[in-house]
Scaffold this motif. Structure first.
Motif, short mmCIF file in Angstrom:
data_model
loop_
_atom_site.label_atom_id
_atom_site.label_comp_id
_atom_site.label_asym_id
_atom_site.label_seq_id
_atom_site.Cartn_x
_atom_site.Cartn_y
_atom_site.Cartn_z
N ALA A 64 0.83 -1.21 0.00
CA ALA A 64 0.00 0.00 0.00
C ALA A 64 0.86 1.26 0.00
N TRP A 65 1.87 1.30 0.89
CA TRP A 65 2.64 2.54 0.96
C TRP A 65 3.60 2.68 -0.22
N ILE A 66 4.07 1.58 -0.77
CA ILE A 66 4.94 1.67 -1.96
C ILE A 66 4.13 2.17 -3.16
N ALA A 67 2.93 1.67 -3.33
CA ALA A 67 2.09 2.12 -4.45
C ALA A 67 1.74 3.60 -4.30
N ALA A 68 1.38 4.02 -3.08
CA ALA A 68 1.04 5.43 -2.85
C ALA A 68 2.24 6.32 -3.10
N THR A 69 3.42 5.89 -2.65
CA THR A 69 4.64 6.68 -2.86
C THR A 69 4.98 6.80 -4.34
N ALA A 70 4.82 5.70 -5.07
CA ALA A 70 5.11 5.74 -6.51
C ALA A 70 4.18 6.70 -7.24
N LEU A 71 2.92 6.69 -6.86
CA LEU A 71 1.96 7.58 -7.50
C LEU A 71 2.30 9.04 -7.22
N LEU A 72 2.67 9.33 -5.98
CA LEU A 72 3.07 10.70 -5.63
C LEU A 72 4.35 11.10 -6.35
N ALA A 73 5.30 10.19 -6.43
CA ALA A 73 6.57 10.49 -7.09
C ALA A 73 6.37 10.80 -8.57
N LEU A 74 5.41 10.13 -9.19
CA LEU A 74 5.12 10.39 -10.59
C LEU A 74 4.68 11.84 -10.79
N GLY A 75 3.79 12.32 -9.94
CA GLY A 75 3.37 13.72 -10.04
C GLY A 75 4.48 14.69 -9.69
N ALA A 76 5.29 14.33 -8.67
CA ALA A 76 6.37 15.21 -8.24
C ALA A 76 7.43 15.39 -9.32
N ALA A 77 7.54 14.43 -10.23
CA ALA A 77 8.55 14.52 -11.29
C ALA A 77 8.36 15.74 -12.18
N PHE A 78 7.14 16.28 -12.21
CA PHE A 78 6.87 17.44 -13.06
C PHE A 78 7.07 18.77 -12.32
N ALA A 79 7.44 18.71 -11.04
CA ALA A 79 7.59 19.94 -10.26
C ALA A 79 8.61 20.92 -10.84
N PRO A 80 9.74 20.46 -11.39
CA PRO A 80 10.69 21.43 -11.98
C PRO A 80 10.09 22.24 -13.13
N GLY A 81 8.98 21.79 -13.70
CA GLY A 81 8.35 22.53 -14.79
C GLY A 81 7.58 23.75 -14.35
N LEU A 82 7.43 23.95 -13.04
CA LEU A 82 6.73 25.14 -12.55
C LEU A 82 7.63 26.36 -12.73
N ARG A 83 7.24 27.28 -13.60
CA ARG A 83 8.04 28.47 -13.88
C ARG A 83 7.69 29.55 -12.84
N ALA A 84 8.49 29.58 -11.78
CA ALA A 84 8.20 30.51 -10.68
C ALA A 84 9.35 31.50 -10.52
N ASP A 85 9.69 32.17 -11.62
CA ASP A 85 10.78 33.14 -11.59
C ASP A 85 10.29 34.55 -11.86
N GLY A 86 9.00 34.78 -11.63
CA GLY A 86 8.45 36.12 -11.77
C GLY A 86 7.60 36.28 -13.03
N VAL A 87 6.63 37.16 -12.96
CA VAL A 87 5.78 37.48 -14.10
C VAL A 87 5.68 38.99 -14.24
N ALA A 88 5.37 39.44 -15.44
CA ALA A 88 5.24 40.87 -15.70
C ALA A 88 4.07 41.45 -14.91
N GLN A 89 4.22 42.71 -14.50
CA GLN A 89 3.15 43.37 -13.77
C GLN A 89 1.85 43.38 -14.57
N SER A 90 1.97 43.46 -15.87
CA SER A 90 0.78 43.51 -16.73
C SER A 90 0.02 42.18 -16.74
#
Length: 721
Positions: free
Chosen positions: A369-395
């Motif tokens: 149970a915990w291995i399956a849950a961890t694997a599912l979470l890790a799959l989603g976490a793999a996309f975290a570097p794609g979050l572009r959080a380096d600022g946006v224009a005021q506009s």
């Protein structure tokens, strides 16, 4: 027991007094809804630390420019070249704006080279109600412009006006949506008529008093209140107070079945709820107060403002709610009133229901149970570097329509993109020509002017040869304005002030002029804000983890269990970021995110996720002390599963309500926290944590061993309930 109890009238008097105190305090605080703008600010420049270059330049601008103003730009466009008659009408309209009290003069009308546009600069008093002034200017211009001409008000003042208007729904729309969503969930959870109203009343009173206290603290200058912080305060208090109330109402119903009288049930419910509520609230407060170490004023303000909200959420759930339920008794739960049943045992509660069944399934194969849950979470976490959080224009901060954004696009089409919103360059008088030459040599700079004592417009254009003379050839160059041995130059950039290209230009200039000049202005403010946010994020996230870990060690009297809980919470957060990155980039096509979005998401998901850890594990430990670790895990899950699920749904719904405010930051925070809370509720707290702890068994409490576990082998599970 009856002989040691206070007299009947005393038992009733105390709850009635508590209710009276809360009603009075809420009655005083209620009228402060709608007044937050009196003590709040949305000026990004005021949030920067005093050491930032943009802040240092801003502090000197009044010495050169007089009263502190915010630049506004009136832009006029047409499909056909503007006629002399049309230009004359526009000049009259612009000149009339100078009569407005908060407009500190206007520049002459400046036609574009292509003849299709014109602009004028409108410095607006920074101490005025910027949104109100901008709205008035827009109204005046639209009524005065000739047919076929479109008018916009842009620049920092225009964007401030749009941002303030976007926050205008916080006191009304946001609150109504949040309360409505919570009411629907509570009706479904309780299947009761009166109890949801009592819980909502508790949350609303907590918010009224928290708002009252925060309003006056902001009024006295203790901290800064922003529209963004205000929205988060509303949501956080409603969500947290409702969560704590859910915990108490569940425990109170449980005790009403064990006690014949409501006095005994109230005392028992308070004893059972006090530790988890105080521990949960204390953890959230500790995490929020870590924001005080931020260099960014907006982050610093959120910490104490939200902490005050959590304090009153806990107080309301532990005083007002018990008092109301004591007065109402069992009728509060009508039509499903808890019935006193002296023959009822704990087994009836801990061995029945959906969460007891989930627990038994986990017990059959906890490791899988915990291995399956961890694997599912890790799959989603793999996309975290794609979050572009380096600022946006005021506009891009305001979603939907924005007159300032439309005006900036029109401005960039017909004039240099940075027109009317220059970079301010502060340097020593003797370095004037050297610094001016460096500015002019930079590819992204359209023109440079030096503030001059005797130029008609207050500034003189600079060429590569130095200061260009005003007036007939041969006349002396205008003398620059000198304050404290320093002069001020204005560099108009080729690109809009909030564009990545403008930021690249200013960063390059700062590097070339390091030690020779300071650069401020809107672009510099955005750069310094982004850089400061990133530094804050890198400092505060590890600090919050350390603080919460220490609190959990003290609460659970264990080292390994808190470490496991922290690891699962961080993994859940990473998964929420990864899924958010996919939604923001691929589904919503958003332009990016502010660096503070992951920080705020972390604060709320980790601190509030630990809330559910606390709800679960304090009950697990309580049960484990009597029945052993593995039975205690299953019993704790069975008892708290419904409460945690309800609390998660409430918190997710309240944070999702932030999306009704058309601000990019709030939309992104709403999705990250709402999705993360649901993930935490249905997967992490329901499957991953119980399965992991069950697999480890008594070792979960290392270095402590519970007496109820005896000398049983860690790999041999005791009989399940």
């Amino acid at each position: 027991m009856a002989s040691s109890s206070p007299p009947r009238f005393v038992r009733l008097l105390v709850p009635l007094l508590l209710i009276l105190v809360w009603f009075t305090a809420a009655g005083i605080g209620g009228p402060y809804f709608g007044r937050v703008e009196e003590v709040s600010t949305n000026d990004q420049a005021t949030f920067l630390p005093t050491s930032a270059d943009a802040t240092r330049v801003a502090a000197r601008l009044p010495d050169f420019l007089g009263d502190r103003t915010i630049p506004g730009i009136a832009v006029f466009t047409a499909e056909e070249p503007l006629t002399q008659e049309a230009l004359g009408t526009l000049r009259e309209a612009v000149a009339a704006l100078g009569e407005l009290e908060a407009v500190e003069g206007v520049s002459p009308l400046i036609p574009s080279e292509d003849g299709l546009a014109a602009q004028a600069f409108l410095p607006i008093n920074a101490d005025s109600d910027i949104a109100e002034v901008v709205a008035e200017v827009r109204g005046e211009l639209r009524a005065a412009v000739p047919t076929g001409v479109t008018a916009h008000v842009t620049g920092p003042a225009g964007f401030t006006g749009d941002l303030t208007a976007a926050f205008g729904g916080i006191d009304g729309l946001l609150l109504l949506v949040a309360l409505g969503a919570v009411l629907v969930i509570l009706l479904a959870v309780y299947r009761s008529v009166l109890l949801p109203v009592v819980v909502l009343l508790t949350s609303l009173f907590a918010l009224c008093v928290a708002l009252l206290v925060n309003w006056w603290l902001a009024k006295w200058g203790v901290f800064t209140l922003t529209g963004q912080t205000q929205g988060i305060l509303f949501i956080l208090v409603i969500g947290a107070a409702t969560d704590y109330s859910l915990l108490y109402t569940a425990r109170y119903a449980e005790e009403l079945r064990r006690h014949a009288d409501r006095y005994g049930a109230t005392l028992a419910a308070l004893r059972g709820s006090l530790e988890p509520v105080l521990a949960s609230g204390g953890t959230v407060i500790a995490g929020l107060l870590c924001l005080l170490l931020s260099d960014l004023g907006s982050n610093q303000s959120l910490g104490p403002v939200a902490a005050v909200g959590i304090v009153f959420s806990m107080l309301a759930a532990l005083t007002l709610l018990p008092a109301l339920l004591y007065v109402l008794g069992r009728s509060a739960y009508w039509p499903q009133r808890p019935v006193y049943d002296p023959s009822r045992t704990d087994e009836a509660q801990t061995a029945t229901g959906i969460y007891a069944r989930i627990g038994r399934r986990i017990a059959r194969a906890p490791r899988a149970a915990w291995i399956a849950a961890t694997a599912l979470l890790a799959l989603g976490a793999a996309f975290a570097p794609g979050l572009r959080a380096d600022g946006v224009a005021q506009s891009e901060l305001v979603l939907g329509t924005s007159d300032a954004r439309d005006g900036q696009r029109a401005l960039a089409e017909h004039f240099p993109g940075g027109s009317g919103n220059p970079a301010y360059v502060l340097t020593d008088q003797e370095r004037l020509e050297e610094v001016a030459a460096t500015l002019l040599a930079e590819g992204g700079v359209a023109s440079v002017a030096v503030l001059s004592e005797d130029s008609p417009s207050g500034s003189a254009p600079v060429t590569e040869d130095g200061i260009q003379a005003f007036g007939p050839p041969g006349t002396p160059a205008p003398a620059p304005t000198v304050r404290g041995g320093e002069v001020l130059l204005q560099a108009t950039l080729d690109d809009p002030a909030d564009s990545p290209e403008a930021e690249a230009t200013v960063r390059a200039l700062r590097e070339r002029l390091s030690g020779e000049a300071l650069i401020g202005g809107s672009t510099a403010v955005a750069i310094d804000t982004t850089d400061t946010s990133i530094r804050d994020r890198n400092l505060i996230i590890p600090l919050i983890l350390a603080v919460i870990f220490v609190i959990l060690v003290a609460l659970l009297r264990s080292v390994l269990m808190p470490a496991l809980l922290m690891a699962t919470t961080v993994l859940s957060f990473a998964t929420a970021l990864g899924v958010s990155a996919l939604v923001f980039n691929q589904v919503l096509d958003l332009p990016g995110a502010d660096p503070s979005v992951p920080l705020y998401g972390f604060v709320f998901l980790v601190a509030l996720g630990i809330d559910y850890n606390t709800f679960l594990m304090t009950r697990v430990r309580e049960e484990a002390l009597h029945h052993g670790t593995r039975p205690g895990i299953l019993r704790g899950l069975a008892v708290t599963g419904g409460v945690i699920t309800s609390a998660g749904l409430v918190l997710a719904a309240t944070f999702a309500a932030l999306a009704v405010i058309p601000i990019l930051f709030l939309l992104q925070l709403a999705f990250i926290v709402a999705f993360g809370v649901l993930l935490d509720t249905f997967l992490v707290r329901t499957v991953l944590v119980p399965a992991l702890a069950y697999d480890l068994g008594p070792r979960s409490w290392w270095p402590v061993r519970l007496k109820a576990d005896g000398a049983a082998s860690p790999g041999q599970p005791p009989a399940t309930p």
